[in-house]
Design an enzyme around this catalytic site. Structure first.
Site, short mmCIF file in Angstrom:
data_model
loop_
_atom_site.label_atom_id
_atom_site.label_comp_id
_atom_site.label_asym_id
_atom_site.label_seq_id
_atom_site.Cartn_x
_atom_site.Cartn_y
_atom_site.Cartn_z
N GLU A 188 0.86 -1.18 0.00
CA GLU A 188 0.00 0.00 0.00
C GLU A 188 0.89 1.23 0.00
OE1 GLU A 188 -2.77 0.51 3.30
OE2 GLU A 188 -3.79 2.08 2.14
N CYS B 67 -6.71 1.24 2.83
CA CYS B 67 -7.64 2.38 2.86
C CYS B 67 -7.43 3.30 1.66
CB CYS B 67 -7.47 3.16 4.16
SG CYS B 67 -8.08 2.23 5.56
N GLU C 19 -12.19 -3.43 3.86
CA GLU C 19 -12.65 -3.16 5.23
C GLU C 19 -13.88 -2.27 5.26
OE1 GLU C 19 -9.58 -1.39 7.62
OE2 GLU C 19 -8.30 -3.16 7.52
O1 AHR Z 1 -2.24 -1.48 6.66
C1 AHR Z 1 -2.65 -0.22 7.09
C2 AHR Z 1 -4.14 -0.02 7.01
O2 AHR Z 1 -4.76 -0.89 7.91
C3 AHR Z 1 -4.79 -0.35 5.70
O3 AHR Z 1 -4.79 0.71 4.82
C4 AHR Z 1 -6.19 -0.68 6.08
O4 AHR Z 1 -6.77 -1.58 5.19
C5 AHR Z 1 -6.07 -1.19 7.48
O5 AHR Z 1 -6.96 -0.58 8.32
#
Ligand code: AHR
Length: 654
Positions: free
Chosen positions: A43, A254, A385
């Site tokens: 990410e 996220c 999520e």
């Molecule tokens: O890994 C960090 C964050 O944790 C990610 O963006 C999210 O999916 C989770 O809440």
């Protein structure tokens, strides 16, 4: 009917693996498990992409930084106006005639006067200077590929001097370029550094009178990972390649569902020439250029033999949008239903872009980017999520139905909230099973003790329900005890590899001084990496995967020890993993009598040490795996050191 299809597929899978296995081994039989179990999750958090894995050395190359990203930022953030030799002029940001509407801002440098004072011996001029991401690192003898777009705003050609220089102004590399057009045109040159610097700047100096528009000023090391253009930082990419992940999930997290609908990660904005991509605020508090976009993610996956697992928003934004996590996550917004047809088409277009023939509309774009062969996309994640609301459910169902109708070959991964239990978890699972979603993505970040006491979590999961992708997990911390708790838990994932199809630790990267999430797998600065004990555990499991699981090969485990035994049906190698999360060494009993065709010597990789030990950028090797050979017998006792993970590889005799 849908359950029936799933069951038939599972039976075919089992029979195929067993058949392949039985040909070379009559005994013993084990349980088929996922061949894609361990992978990575990337990410763009903690400056993982821009300023990190993406090898671009110029920060704010397109003058698109803005207060939306960060209150104090603007188009000239990380740029400095510079004049030399008593020259003077002005700089400004304009938007009236950009290279592309997706890239609206550009710089205009007006050199009104170029100084020619006899006492000044340097190069006089008017220009701009970029300090990169906390300084540009250059290595003596290495070449850096510089490119920029320019448009003359005055009649005569304009001369530019482009150099890399130290903070004290020592020139490390220099080239001259003269513009030739009153239209936007790309100019490229190579800069070879005469000496090393960790804090160099790139200076673009106009050395003749005139007015020039500049944009997308870019500098890449020639030595990117596999020498790809628009490529990745070689040491960071190599650290990921070394894990031999079976898949990579990207681009979030996220980041995918975004801070409000306008901030959702839309894959089409991230392909094509970099000057045409849509830059935007990164919800982790900085800026994303999308220079590391879908093409680069897919290419990287292919380069390291990992299956791509892109995650697309489920047409809803993050429930924490607008910072509403402080008041209970009330910020989820849903795309209007009237926009859903277009949105669903966007999802279908991704499949065509990745897998379609070169004469299809989107397959042609992949080919134009330099990849005529399909990328063999197999998995797509929908949502991250998300709060399981009626709005989410309605939209997810529409997307899921459309993909299933048109592309039965694609395995869609659903989402069941951010926790290992609770409202969204329960609602998400019920919803997934009602809809017959093949795989759902569980996430949890917990204390190490949680992982130890939940080792058996998946033993009782109903095999007829959706399978699990454990897309994000980590114990809170990067000490050895955290990594060992994770290792212990991972033996449970292997044991349940018939229902847990994939798993990936999170987050992956964190840049020094730019970290929003404290527990991460790899820390880095501009020159170094710190591979945490957690990284070593992931690597030890990932490079030692099997597709058949055997029970009861290692016995005498207790509440702080665990073991697993897998075999790779292609190579025949047998792999035993033994974890001791206790403070005393522990003798385990290993029984290999049923494996006839194995060599009675093994290779052991051991990760062990003080429970509170951790690696740092200054001392990156405090904890690291050590390899040795191990004489074996059909039955033997193995003493597992305190706080350790042992991986024993036993080759087959043929
Ligand atoms: O890994 C960090 C964050 O944790 C990610 O963006 C999210 O999916 C989770 O809440």
């Amino acid at each position: 009917m849908k359950n029936k299809t799933r069951t038939i597929l599972a039976i075919i899978f089992s029979l195929t693996v067993f058949a392949a296995y039985a040909q070379t081994n009559n005994k013993p039989t084990g349980k088929p498990i996922s061949a894609d179990l361990f992978g990575l999750f990337f990410e763009d958090i903690n400056y993982s992409a821009d300023g990190g894995l993406y090898a671009e050395l110029i920060q704010n190359r397109s003058f698109e930084y803005s207060p939306t990203d960060k209150k104090e930022w603007n188009s000239f953030s990380f740029w400095e106006y510079t004049t030399t030799g008593f020259s003077y002029g002005t700089i400004a940001v304009e938007t009236n005639s950009p290279i592309h509407p997706n890239n609206p801002h550009y710089a205009v440098v007006h050199a009104e006067h170029i100084g020619h004072e006899a006492k000044y011996t340097g190069q006089p001029g008017v220009g701009i200077k970029n300090m990169g991401f906390d300084g540009i690192v250059v290595t003596a003898g290495d070449t850096y590929k510089m490119s920029l777009f320019a448009r003359q705003l005055t009649d005569d050609p304009i001369s530019l001097t482009i150099n890399l220089q130290t903070p004290k102004g020592k020139i490390l590399a220099e080239q001259k370029v003269t513009t030739t057009s009153k239209e936007w045109k790309k100019y490229s040159t190579d800069l070879t550094a005469s000496e090393r610097s960790d804090s160099a700047s790139l200076v673009i100096l106009i050395t003749t009178k005139g007015k020039l528009a500049l944009d997308v000023i870019s500098l890449f090391p020639e030595k990117t990972f596999k020498h790809r253009t628009n490529g990745l930082r070689a040491d960071m990419a190599q650290a990921l390649a070394d894990v031999e992940p079976k898949f990579i999930r990207f681009p979030g997290g996220c980041l995918v569902h975004g801070d409000g609908l306008g901030n959702m990660y839309r894959w089409k904005n991230t392909i094509g020439p970099i000057e045409q991509r849509v830059e935007q605020k990164n919800l982790w508090g900085y800026h994303q250029t999308a220079g590391l976009g879908y093409f680069e993610y897919f290419q990287f996956c292919e380069d390291i033999g990992a299956k791509p697992l892109p995650v697309l928003p489920a047409a809803v934004s993050c429930q924490n949008s607008g910072g509403t996590w402080r008041i209970g996550g009330t910020g989820q917004k849903a795309l209007p239903l009237g926009e859903m047809d277009d949105y669903i088409q966007e999802v279908l277009d991704l499949i065509e872009w990745a897998n379609g023939p070169v004469n299809s509309e989107w397959g042609a774009k992949r080919a134009a980017a330099g990849h005529p062969a399909p990328f063999n996309l197999q998995y797509i994640g929908i949502g991250n999520e998300d709060k399981i609301t009626p709005e989410f459910e309605e939209r997810f169902k529409m997307i899921y139905g459309a993909v299933k109708n048109k592309h039965r070959e694609i395995i869609l991964v659903g989402t069941v909230g951010p926790f290992p239990d609770g409202e969204d978890f329960t609602k998400g699972w019920t919803y997934a099973n009602n809809l017959n979603i093949p795989v759902v993505d569980e996430h949890y970040y917990q204390k190490p003790e949680w992982f130890i006491s939940n080792l058996n979590r998946y033993d009782t999961y109903d095999r007829q329900n959706a399978h699990v992708y454990l897309g994000e997990y980590a114990s809170w911390g990067n000490k050895l005890k955290n990594a060992i708790a994770e290792a212990l838990y991972m033996t449970g994932l292997e044991r349940n590899g018939d229902v847990v199809k994939m798993a990936s630790y999170a987050p992956l990267f964190a840049k020094k001084d730019h970290t929003q999430w404290k527990t991460d797998m790899i820390f880095f600065d501009n020159t170094k990496l710190c591979l945490t004990p957690n990284y070593h555990v992931q690597k030890m499991f990932s490079t030692n995967q099997g597709d058949i699981y055997y029970n009861n090969i290692v016995t005498n485990t207790d509440s702080t020890t665990a073991a697993s035994c897998v075999r790779n049906s292609k190579t025949g190698v047998l792999i035993i993993k033994i974890v001791n999360a206790g403070s005393e060494s522990k003798v385990m009993k290993i029984d290999l009598t049923n494996f006839k065709n194995i060599q009675l010597n093994g290779k052991r990789t051991l990760l062990a040490g003080d429970s509170d030990a951790e690696n740092t950028l200054q001392n990156p090797n405090a904890i690291r795996p050590v390899e040795s050979s191990l004489k074996l017998s059909r039955k033997f006792d193995y003493s597992a050191p305190p706080m350790s993970l042992s991986v024993i590889r036993i080759e087959s005799t043929h």
